[in-house]
Enzyme design. Structure first.
Site, PDB file in Angstrom:
ATOM      1  CE  LYS A   1      25.921  -4.614 -20.454  1.00 39.60           C
ATOM      2  NZ  LYS A   1      25.938  -3.162 -20.577  1.00 39.60           N
TER       3      LYS A   1
ATOM      4  CD  GLU B   1      25.709  -2.080 -17.207  1.00 40.26           C
ATOM      5  OE1 GLU B   1      25.501  -3.287 -17.008  1.00 40.26           O
ATOM      6  OE2 GLU B   1      25.821  -1.594 -18.349  1.00 40.26           O
TER       7      GLU B   1
ATOM      8  CD  GLU C   1      33.182  -2.771 -20.258  1.00 42.20           C
ATOM      9  OE1 GLU C   1      32.760  -3.285 -21.287  1.00 42.20           O
ATOM     10  OE2 GLU C   1      32.603  -2.858 -19.164  1.00 42.20           O
TER      11      GLU C   1
ATOM     12  CG  HIS D   1      30.023  -4.044 -16.018  1.00 38.46           C
ATOM     13  ND1 HIS D   1      29.096  -3.038 -16.112  1.00 38.46           N
ATOM     14  CD2 HIS D   1      30.291  -4.438 -17.283  1.00 38.46           C
ATOM     15  CE1 HIS D   1      28.811  -2.841 -17.397  1.00 38.46           C
ATOM     16  NE2 HIS D   1      29.526  -3.678 -18.125  1.00 38.46           N
TER      17      HIS D   1
ATOM     18  CB  SER E   1      28.952   1.402 -28.262  1.00 39.72           C
ATOM     19  OG  SER E   1      28.048   1.904 -27.282  1.00 39.72           O
TER      20      SER E   1
ATOM     21  N   GLY F   1      26.647   1.066 -23.849  1.00 38.61           N
ATOM     22  CA  GLY F   1      25.224   1.044 -24.185  1.00 38.61           C
ATOM     23  C   GLY F   1      24.707   2.338 -24.792  1.00 38.61           C
TER      24      GLY F   1
ATOM     25  CG  ASN G   1      28.186  -8.179 -19.364  1.00 37.19           C
ATOM     26  OD1 ASN G   1      27.424  -8.968 -18.809  1.00 37.19           O
ATOM     27  ND2 ASN G   1      28.456  -6.971 -18.884  1.00 37.19           N
TER      28      ASN G   1
HETATM   29  C1  PEP Z   1      29.387  -3.711 -21.331  1.00 31.47           C
HETATM   30  O1  PEP Z   1      28.429  -3.600 -20.609  1.00 31.47           O
HETATM   31  O2  PEP Z   1      30.374  -4.315 -20.906  1.00 31.47           O
HETATM   32  C2  PEP Z   1      29.318  -3.121 -22.651  1.00 31.47           C
HETATM   33  C3  PEP Z   1      30.435  -2.868 -23.238  1.00 31.47           C
HETATM   34  O3  PEP Z   1      28.072  -2.844 -23.176  1.00 31.47           O
HETATM   35  P1  PEP Z   1      27.748  -2.326 -24.664  1.00 31.47           P
HETATM   36  O4  PEP Z   1      28.573  -3.150 -25.608  1.00 31.47           O
HETATM   37  O5  PEP Z   1      26.291  -2.547 -24.825  1.00 31.47           O
HETATM   38  O6  PEP Z   1      28.126  -0.876 -24.715  1.00 31.47           O
END
Ligand code: PEP
Length: 253
Positions: A12, A98, A168, A96, A214, A174, A10
């Site tokens: 973003k 976000e 997630e 997601h 992460s 992040g 992703n």
């Molecule tokens: C995500 O936004 O789906 C995600 C998992 O981000 P990150 O790997 O940066 O934690």
């Protein structure tokens, strides 16, 4: 049942068109001989067309990061499922955290988007996960249950074959704080049980459940070693071919 591992990146709100082309060229080269794993990338809308052209003849699939549920009309700034379909997208990431956190998405809007996406024959990466506050209050399973039942309302058994779930935990996105493989597995197992209750054993066993939060080349193998973890949704580490391709090649590590 053996589920095909699925790693998705992703991107973003990162990468201009030219930066996206550079990254996808590098990824194609680095992943040219990978087998036994499905791979997708989700560039920003502005780069989808250019990346799609670069991906012609490549097994890497294309995903969008969002859409709107209406087919067309006066919805300034929105993108319809048919537009993404014609563009050659295979998947759409929906729900997601976000989007839930910054753009007011709810289980209901995620559900409307999921239904509209599946209706067009596109596949969905359906994201769910608890916040730190919810985890600390012991509400993880209640939140997951609510997100699964609300977000997948009126999705048929047949349509569920086109859904990938991404667990997630919001506290892990992040932040560099990955859930331990055991913590993640506990929730993945719970999600699969819910899917069995809502659909059937056969459907639940077939649905891929990705972990996201992460994920790095260092921690992916431990996560993928869990029975109910079938892949990863990768944010930060998907922005460089070097790290993303190592994650995709987790079996070789
Ligand atoms: C995500 O936004 O789906 C995600 C998992 O981000 P990150 O790997 O940066 O934690």
């Amino acid at each position: 049942m053996k589920r095909m591992p699925f790693i998705a990146g992703n991107w973003k709100m990162n990468k201009t068109v030219s930066e996206s082309i550079d990254l996808i060229k590098q990824l194609k080269a680095d992943l040219s001989r990978v087998e036994g794993v499905e791979v997708a990338v989700a560039p920003p809308f502005t780069a989808l067309y250019a990346v799609r052209k670069e991906l012609e003849g490549s097994p890497i699939q294309l995903a969008a990061q969002n859409l709107f549920w209406e087919e067309k009309g006066a919805f300034t700034g929105e993108i319809a499922p048919t537009m993404l379909k014609e563009l050659g997208c295979h998947y759409v990431i929906l729900g997601h955290s976000e989007r839930r956190q910054f753009f007011g998405e709810t289980d209901e809007t995620v559900n409307r988007k999921t239904r509209a996406t599946l209706k067009q024959g596109l596949k969905v990466i359906f994201c769910i996960g608890e916040t730190l506050k919810e985890r600390e209050a012991g509400k993880t399973f209640a939140v997951i249950q609510r997100q699964v039942t609300g977000g997948l309302k009126d999705i048929s058994k047949e349509e569920m074959r086109s859904v990938v779930v991404a667990y997630e935990p919001v506290w892990s996105i992040g932040t560099g704080k990955t859930a331990t493989p055991e913590q993640a597995e506990e929730v993945h197992r719970f999600i699969r049980k819910k899917l069995e209750e809502l659909y059937s054993r056969e459907i639940a066993e077939g649905v891929r459940i990705q972990y996201g939060g992460s994920v790095t080349p260092e921690n992916v193998k431990g996560l993928m070693g869990q029975e109910n973890i079938d892949g990863a949704l990768v944010g930060g580490a998907s922005l460089k071919s070097e790290t993303f391709s190592k994650i995709v090649r987790f079996k070789e590590m």
